[in-house]
Design a protein around this motif. Structure first.
Motif, PDB file in Angstrom:
ATOM      1  N   SER A 135       0.838  -1.203   0.000  1.00  0.00           N
ATOM      2  CA  SER A 135       0.000   0.000   0.000  1.00  0.00           C
ATOM      3  C   SER A 135       0.874   1.255   0.000  1.00  0.00           C
ATOM      4  N   GLN A 136       1.982   1.230   0.821  1.00  0.00           N
ATOM      5  CA  GLN A 136       2.873   2.390   0.816  1.00  0.00           C
ATOM      6  C   GLN A 136       3.582   2.522  -0.532  1.00  0.00           C
ATOM      7  N   ARG A 137       4.007   1.379  -1.134  1.00  0.00           N
ATOM      8  CA  ARG A 137       4.694   1.432  -2.418  1.00  0.00           C
ATOM      9  C   ARG A 137       3.786   2.052  -3.494  1.00  0.00           C
ATOM     10  N   GLN A 138       2.534   1.635  -3.484  1.00  0.00           N
ATOM     11  CA  GLN A 138       1.597   2.185  -4.470  1.00  0.00           C
ATOM     12  C   GLN A 138       1.370   3.674  -4.234  1.00  0.00           C
ATOM     13  N   PHE A 139       1.210   4.075  -2.966  1.00  0.00           N
ATOM     14  CA  PHE A 139       1.002   5.486  -2.652  1.00  0.00           C
ATOM     15  C   PHE A 139       2.207   6.320  -3.097  1.00  0.00           C
ATOM     16  N   LEU A 140       3.418   5.829  -2.776  1.00  0.00           N
ATOM     17  CA  LEU A 140       4.614   6.582  -3.141  1.00  0.00           C
ATOM     18  C   LEU A 140       4.776   6.663  -4.665  1.00  0.00           C
ATOM     19  N   MET A 141       4.431   5.591  -5.378  1.00  0.00           N
ATOM     20  CA  MET A 141       4.496   5.625  -6.846  1.00  0.00           C
ATOM     21  C   MET A 141       3.540   6.668  -7.407  1.00  0.00           C
ATOM     22  N   ASN A 142       2.335   6.730  -6.855  1.00  0.00           N
ATOM     23  CA  ASN A 142       1.360   7.724  -7.324  1.00  0.00           C
ATOM     24  C   ASN A 142       1.870   9.144  -7.107  1.00  0.00           C
ATOM     25  N   ARG A 143       2.419   9.392  -5.910  1.00  0.00           N
ATOM     26  CA  ARG A 143       2.908  10.733  -5.607  1.00  0.00           C
ATOM     27  C   ARG A 143       4.120  11.090  -6.468  1.00  0.00           C
ATOM     28  N   LEU A 144       5.013  10.121  -6.694  1.00  0.00           N
ATOM     29  CA  LEU A 144       6.191  10.390  -7.518  1.00  0.00           C
ATOM     30  C   LEU A 144       5.782  10.684  -8.966  1.00  0.00           C
ATOM     31  N   LYS A 145       4.772   9.979  -9.461  1.00  0.00           N
ATOM     32  CA  LYS A 145       4.258  10.270 -10.806  1.00  0.00           C
ATOM     33  C   LYS A 145       3.691  11.680 -10.884  1.00  0.00           C
ATOM     34  N   ASP A 146       3.051  12.119  -9.782  1.00  0.00           N
ATOM     35  CA  ASP A 146       2.510  13.481  -9.770  1.00  0.00           C
ATOM     36  C   ASP A 146       3.628  14.518  -9.724  1.00  0.00           C
ATOM     37  N   LEU A 147       4.668  14.250  -8.937  1.00  0.00           N
ATOM     38  CA  LEU A 147       5.744  15.222  -8.778  1.00  0.00           C
ATOM     39  C   LEU A 147       6.693  15.245  -9.980  1.00  0.00           C
ATOM     40  N   ASP A 148       6.904  14.090 -10.601  1.00  0.00           N
ATOM     41  CA  ASP A 148       7.877  14.003 -11.706  1.00  0.00           C
ATOM     42  C   ASP A 148       7.278  13.169 -12.841  1.00  0.00           C
ATOM     43  N   PRO A 149       6.264  13.691 -13.517  1.00  0.00           N
ATOM     44  CA  PRO A 149       5.552  12.871 -14.516  1.00  0.00           C
ATOM     45  C   PRO A 149       6.392  12.489 -15.723  1.00  0.00           C
ATOM     46  N   GLU A 150       7.404  13.285 -16.065  1.00  0.00           N
ATOM     47  CA  GLU A 150       8.169  13.011 -17.281  1.00  0.00           C
ATOM     48  C   GLU A 150       9.321  12.044 -17.039  1.00  0.00           C
ATOM     49  N   ASP A 151       9.995  12.169 -15.912  1.00  0.00           N
ATOM     50  CA  ASP A 151      11.213  11.390 -15.687  1.00  0.00           C
ATOM     51  C   ASP A 151      11.018  10.188 -14.778  1.00  0.00           C
ATOM     52  N   ALA A 152       9.870  10.068 -14.156  1.00  0.00           N
ATOM     53  CA  ALA A 152       9.645   8.935 -13.254  1.00  0.00           C
ATOM     54  C   ALA A 152       9.541   7.648 -14.067  1.00  0.00           C
ATOM     55  N   ARG A 153      10.396   6.663 -13.791  1.00  0.00           N
ATOM     56  CA  ARG A 153      10.407   5.380 -14.481  1.00  0.00           C
ATOM     57  C   ARG A 153      10.037   4.297 -13.471  1.00  0.00           C
ATOM     58  N   LEU A 154       8.772   3.895 -13.484  1.00  0.00           N
ATOM     59  CA  LEU A 154       8.245   2.927 -12.518  1.00  0.00           C
ATOM     60  C   LEU A 154       7.548   1.816 -13.299  1.00  0.00           C
ATOM     61  N   PRO A 155       8.265   0.783 -13.728  1.00  0.00           N
ATOM     62  CA  PRO A 155       7.700  -0.246 -14.614  1.00  0.00           C
ATOM     63  C   PRO A 155       6.517  -0.998 -14.015  1.00  0.00           C
ATOM     64  N   THR A 156       6.480  -1.147 -12.712  1.00  0.00           N
ATOM     65  CA  THR A 156       5.416  -1.948 -12.092  1.00  0.00           C
ATOM     66  C   THR A 156       4.264  -1.092 -11.562  1.00  0.00           C
ATOM     67  N   HIS A 157       4.258   0.187 -11.879  1.00  0.00           N
ATOM     68  CA  HIS A 157       3.220   1.058 -11.325  1.00  0.00           C
ATOM     69  C   HIS A 157       1.824   0.610 -11.761  1.00  0.00           C
ATOM     70  N   GLY A 158       1.662   0.357 -13.055  1.00  0.00           N
ATOM     71  CA  GLY A 158       0.349  -0.076 -13.539  1.00  0.00           C
ATOM     72  C   GLY A 158      -0.072  -1.391 -12.929  1.00  0.00           C
ATOM     73  N   ALA A 159       0.881  -2.325 -12.763  1.00  0.00           N
ATOM     74  CA  ALA A 159       0.555  -3.613 -12.155  1.00  0.00           C
ATOM     75  C   ALA A 159       0.136  -3.445 -10.698  1.00  0.00           C
ATOM     76  N   GLU A 160       0.777  -2.527  -9.979  1.00  0.00           N
ATOM     77  CA  GLU A 160       0.402  -2.272  -8.587  1.00  0.00           C
ATOM     78  C   GLU A 160      -1.027  -1.730  -8.498  1.00  0.00           C
ATOM     79  N   LEU A 161      -1.362  -0.807  -9.402  1.00  0.00           N
ATOM     80  CA  LEU A 161      -2.710  -0.247  -9.380  1.00  0.00           C
ATOM     81  C   LEU A 161      -3.753  -1.317  -9.677  1.00  0.00           C
ATOM     82  N   LEU A 162      -3.475  -2.153 -10.697  1.00  0.00           N
ATOM     83  CA  LEU A 162      -4.434  -3.203 -11.048  1.00  0.00           C
ATOM     84  C   LEU A 162      -4.560  -4.215  -9.919  1.00  0.00           C
TER      85      LEU A 162
END
Length: 650
Positions: A237-264
């Motif tokens: 839950s914390q990993r998913q929350f932090l990924m969401n916030r990092l995507k908001d703060l750095d949408p262009e350079d954030a490279r999180l391959p498993t972000h979509g899998a975490e959300l699903l």
């Protein structure tokens, strides 16, 4: 009417040629079609065998794959297994359970746990100072004491988090960043809910620091590395929350391959129930998401529709296929895009495997080449036939046009010669009859008048014959011109003199505007004919109140002659044909005043032979203007013309 008579033979000829050609093309097309049907039938049988083989291979490999993956699961590190399975790209996400089929990743219960209470009363004192009394400095100091005095590392880190919170509220950013840097080094320390203090501190540093600075970029890369490395302890839950916030703060350079899998996975975990534990591939309650479970219930694979189709097609990649076809996958309720398909069975959700032709496909290569040869031969024969038919029609059309011109010429010559000859005969007969009368002054006057009329008709007949002879010589390219350096004013004056002899009352309607002398190289007699024909054309096609203007001008390189009248004029179609042989604007005017339609064609031929040009501007019921443009003689030719053999100026 004449055009209709010309069109029917040509149309009949085209039909004679085209009907057999079209019939031949039809028969060749039918032969090619039958050959294609036979080839398609053979291909259909081969494709059916390939389709059955591929569907069996998909079912076998599909079952084996999930069982092999389930055997490799490690209950102690479900996050690492999650990252490994998702990173392969074969699934969109997974759910991992223990042997009792309880969900262990993602850990949905983490956020719902109640925070642990602290026994030290200083915690309640610090919280009262921070939240109730808003004395942030005092609260920070109490939290600082707790961070030094607490027994467990997790409690000391939680006290430091509270100290950072109070420092930020007191606008002490530098002190807060120092504390966050210390917390970021506590990589192995987790709170009671399994959340990482280090990861939370790095996110808070990104929120405090100025974006796009070197320090901010370093912290961002460090947090990305921590989130992508599932060996770092952290709740899902914390990993998913932090990924969401990092995507908001750095949408262009954030490279999180498993972000979509975490959300699903989080969405699926929220609706996880017994339906996920049933065997076979089926749609889940999530829109467009399919799920299947291993036999022991420990691994649940989640597929989006597009990924599922791609994965099933990859399982059949060992089946050899012709380069002209490909496998396609369709849902049970979809209309298959393939030429044939087969169901993969209920265990695979009723999906259907089909074979579809590629856009550039056809039958086998040899058949395709044969059809191409047939088509090219047919097109070549048809093209040659059409060209021959066109050439034949052009020859026939030319022959018919020449015959029509010959008939027009005979009719025109007969009429034009008959008119002056009849007039001369009538006048001669009248003179013969009046010769028996007593010679008186009155009879002598009448006889002279008749003789003048005879002379006029004779001159008219002579001009007509001259026009025919000139046209004949020009048409047969036997006309020879005697080119000399001449003054164009002499040409105009001689032409006007001839024109006055042909018609009476010329001076009352003819206006002449001379330009200065200009010398040209040309045949004087031929150019006189040009001017006379233009003047007579203006005279014939003007009414009784005619006004004719003849003007010459020069621009240094050319001499221009313009003949303007106020006659009947012409429209645009007539203007484009006015220089054609035997063309007459108004047949009634031509019949009453003479002419056979050769005058302007002779003018055009003579002007063209002198390297000049002629154009016409006309408007119906207003009049016409014919403009002749001739090149002037060069200086050396002009000088030789002015200086005689003895060196005297002529």
């Amino acid at each position: 009417m004449r055009d209709d008579r010309l069109a029917w033979p040509i149309l009949l000829l085209l039909l004679i040629v085209l009907v057999p050609s079209v019939g031949m093309m039809w028969m060749m097309r039918e032969a090619i079609r039958n050959e294609r049907l036979a080839a398609d039938q053979r291909l259909q049988e081969a494709y059916d065998i390939q389709l059955q083989s591929a569907s069996q291979m998909i079912r076998d490999r599909w079952t084996d794959q999930i069982e092999r993956e389930a055997e490799t699961l490690d209950v102690e590190q479900p996050g690492v297994d999650f990252e490994r399975l998702v990173s392969k790209g074969a699934v969109d996400s997974v759910l991992i359970c223990d042997e009792q089929r309880n969900l262990i990743y993602p850990d949905v219960q983490g956020l719902n746990q109640i925070a642990a209470t602290e026994s030290d009363p200083r915690w309640r004192q610090a919280q009262r100072l921070e939240f109730a009394e808003q004395q942030y400095d005092s609260a920070r100091d109490v939290y600082a004491d707790l961070s030094r005095d607490e027994d467990t590392l997790a409690s000391r880190c939680r006290a430091q988090q509270a100290q950072v919170r109070c420092s930020l509220k007191a606008n002490e950013t530098a002190a807060a960043l120092n504390l966050l840097e210390k917390l970021a080094r506590q990589s192995e320390t987790l709170d009671e809910q399994g959340r990482s203090f280090a990861a939370a501190a790095e996110l808070q540093m990104l929120e405090v620091l100025e974006p796009d600075t070197d320090q901010w970029n370093d912290v961002s890369r460090q947090l990305q590395s921590r989130l992508n490395d599932y060996r770092n302890p952290m709740s899902s839950s914390q990993r998913q929350f932090l990924m969401n916030r990092l995507k908001d703060l750095d949408p262009e350079d954030a490279r999180l391959p498993t972000h979509g899998a975490e959300l699903l996975a989080s969405e699926a975990a929220a609706v996880y129930d017994s339906q996920f534990a049933t065997p076979g591939l089926k749609l889940t309650s999530l829109p467009g998401v399919w799920g299947r479970v291993s036999s022991d219930g420990r691994l649940i694979e989640l597929y989006k529709t597009k990924t599922l189709k791609q994965r099933l097609l990859e399982l059949a990649d060992n089946v050899p296929l012709s380069k002209n076809v490909k496998f396609v996958m369709s849902l049970p309720q979809e209309v298959s895009t393939g030429m044939m398909d087969v169901s993969l069975g209920a265990d695979l959700g009723g999906l259907r495997l089909g074979l579809a032709r590629l856009p550039q496909n056809g039958a086998d290569d040899s058949s395709q080449q044969r059809r191409a040869v047939h088509v090219w031969i047919a097109l070549l024969v048809f093209a040659v036939t059409c060209v021959l038919a066109w050439l034949l029609s052009m020859v026939l059309q030319r022959k018919l046009r020449l015959a029509r011109l010959k008939n027009d010429l005979v009719a025109t010559v007969s009429h034009e010669l008959k008119t002056p000859l009849s007039s001369i005969r009538l006048l001669v007969d009248t003179l013969l009859e009046s010769d028996q009368d007593v010679s008186t002054a009155e009879s002598q006057t009448r006889n002279r008048e008749y003789l003048e009329l005879i002379s006029h008709e004779n001159a008219r007949l002579t001009r007509l014959i001259d026009n025919f002879l000139t046209f004949s010589r020009i048409d047969q390219r036997r006309q020879k011109f005697d080119f000399q350096i001449i003054d164009f004013r002499d040409v105009v004056e001689q032409a006007v003199a001839v024109f006055r002899e042909h018609w009476s009352d010329v001076d009352s309607c003819l206006k002449i505007h001379h330009a200065p002398s200009a010398f040209i190289s040309g045949d004087k007699d031929a150019l006189v004919t040009v001017v006379v024909n233009l003047l007579e054309n203006a005279w014939k096609y003007s009414d009784e109140n005619r006004q004719i203007s003849l003007a010459t001008s020069t621009d240094g390189a050319h001499v221009m002659l313009a003949v303007q009248d106020n006659g009947i004029g012409m429209n645009a179609r007539m203007t484009s044909r006015v220089f054609e042989r035997f063309f007459q604007v108004d047949q009634r005017v031509a019949r009453s005043r003479g002419g056979c339609g050769l005058g302007l064609s002779i003018v055009h031929a003579i002007v063209d032979s002198h390297g000049g040009s002629i154009r016409v501007e006309s408007e119906p019921d207003v009049g016409s203007t014919f403009t002749v443009r001739l090149p002037v003689a060069n200086k050396s030719e002009e000088h030789r013309n002015l200086v005689g053999d003895e060196g005297m100026v002529r």
